[in-house]
Design an enzyme around this catalytic site. Structure first.
Site: not given
Length: 323
Positions: A105, A122, A180, A200
């Site tokens: 991200h 996150e 991740h 992605r």
């Protein structure tokens, strides 16, 4: 106009995913007819996916409407000055029947410039993991952008990634830029900035029912990746009963682990809302005028205006989140 706020519950927003399964239905009672539910968005202010209240006098109101009505009384005065009518967090439950794509991200600066969005810092709390399940977090060796691109082009990217075996109760902090992926067999709770921006980079060469590959975002990702090899993503935390044990404190959110057995009195000393995520058992949150129960797989939002309350539980585990 309603002047008294109370503990708020919201309707889950269910997301079908190519990698999703049935644990959210079987273990967390997310009732639906979707064959592969990957995510349940429990509280969201993402455009097009705004949460709706399902309890009390405010039933039917959207989270955005609540912010417009109650402002700092809902999220805290300091938060309202920063975020205005935009709720700062997105809370999810995720079920990975298959491996998720390898992704990352962008940070706040890139996300604002490219997408007019927040970045996406996150954290994960593993609620259930099949034996042998892995999370992918970061690299297993020092990597240059050139080396990374070579592995990516050869479709051998997993060879340089760090695989971490996980069990129930493990927790991870995923900073922006860190490559991740959630591995097959894992169900977890995710706490993140309000953003749906994901780059992605590799999707295991899989295709959908019509033979189409999912879009990749490698052009965007290359200058968003953190190539530093850091081993600071596992969260070590205490589990002292009937008290808040800090797990993560970052500029975007604080999360505590709260194992409960009995009755505790709480004071909201933060200029913030507090979200309680029930990751095991059942609990009841009571104010002078209102009471709301949550069980495993449910959340409640306690508005900032509520400063004193009581939590009653028997062998429950809660995550306590605020900004």
């Amino acid at each position: 106009m309603i002047k008294i706020l109370y503990p708020l519950k919201f309707k889950p927003i269910l997301k079908e995913k190519i990698w999703g399964g049935q644990k959210l239905k079987a273990l967390l009672n997310k009732q639906n007819d979707l064959p592969n539910i990957g995510e349940s968005w429990e509280i969201s202010d993402v455009d097009g996916d705004t949460s709706i209240v399902i309890n009390g006098e405010l039933k039917g109101k959207t989270l955005k409407e609540l912010l417009e009505l109650f402002k700092g009384d809902l999220i805290g005065e300091k938060n309202y000055k920063v975020f205005g009518n935009k709720f700062p967090l997105l809370i999810k439950f995720i079920d990975a029947k298959e491996d998720l794509s390898i992704q990352l991200h962008p940070n706040d600066e890139l996300a604002k410039k490219r997408h007019n969005s927040f970045g996406k810092t996150e954290m994960w709390y593993v609620m259930q993991a099949d034996v042998g399940s892995n999370l992918i977090v970061g690299f297993n060796q020092k990597i240059t952008p050139e080396t990374y691109l070579n592995y990516l082009e050869d479709k051998t990217l997993p060879k340089i990634l760090n695989f971490d075996k996980v069990k129930d109760g493990d927790s991870y902090f995923i900073e922006v830029g860190r490559v991740h992926a959630i591995g097959a067999g894992i169900m977890l709770a995710e706490i993140q900035q309000t953003s749906d921006i994901t780059y992605r980079v590799y999707d295991w060469d899989r295709v959908d029912d019509e033979g189409n590959s999912r879009d990749l975002h490698n052009d965007l990702a290359i200058d968003a990746i953190d190539f530093n090899m850091k081993d600071d993503f596992r969260i070590s935390y205490l589990k002292a009963e009937n008290q808040s044990n800090q797990m993560v404190s970052c500029p975007y959110f604080t999360t505590n682990f709260l194992p409960l057995d009995g009755i505790i009195q709480k004071q909201n000393e933060e200029d913030s809302f507090i979200i309680y995520i029930c990751v095991d058992g059942e609990a009841e949150i009571s104010t002078d005028l209102f009471s709301e129960k949550i069980k495993k797989g449910e959340i409640v939002l306690l508005p900032s205006a509520i400063k004193t309350y009581q939590i009653t539980a028997r062998n429950a585990k809660l995550l306590e989140v605020y900004v």
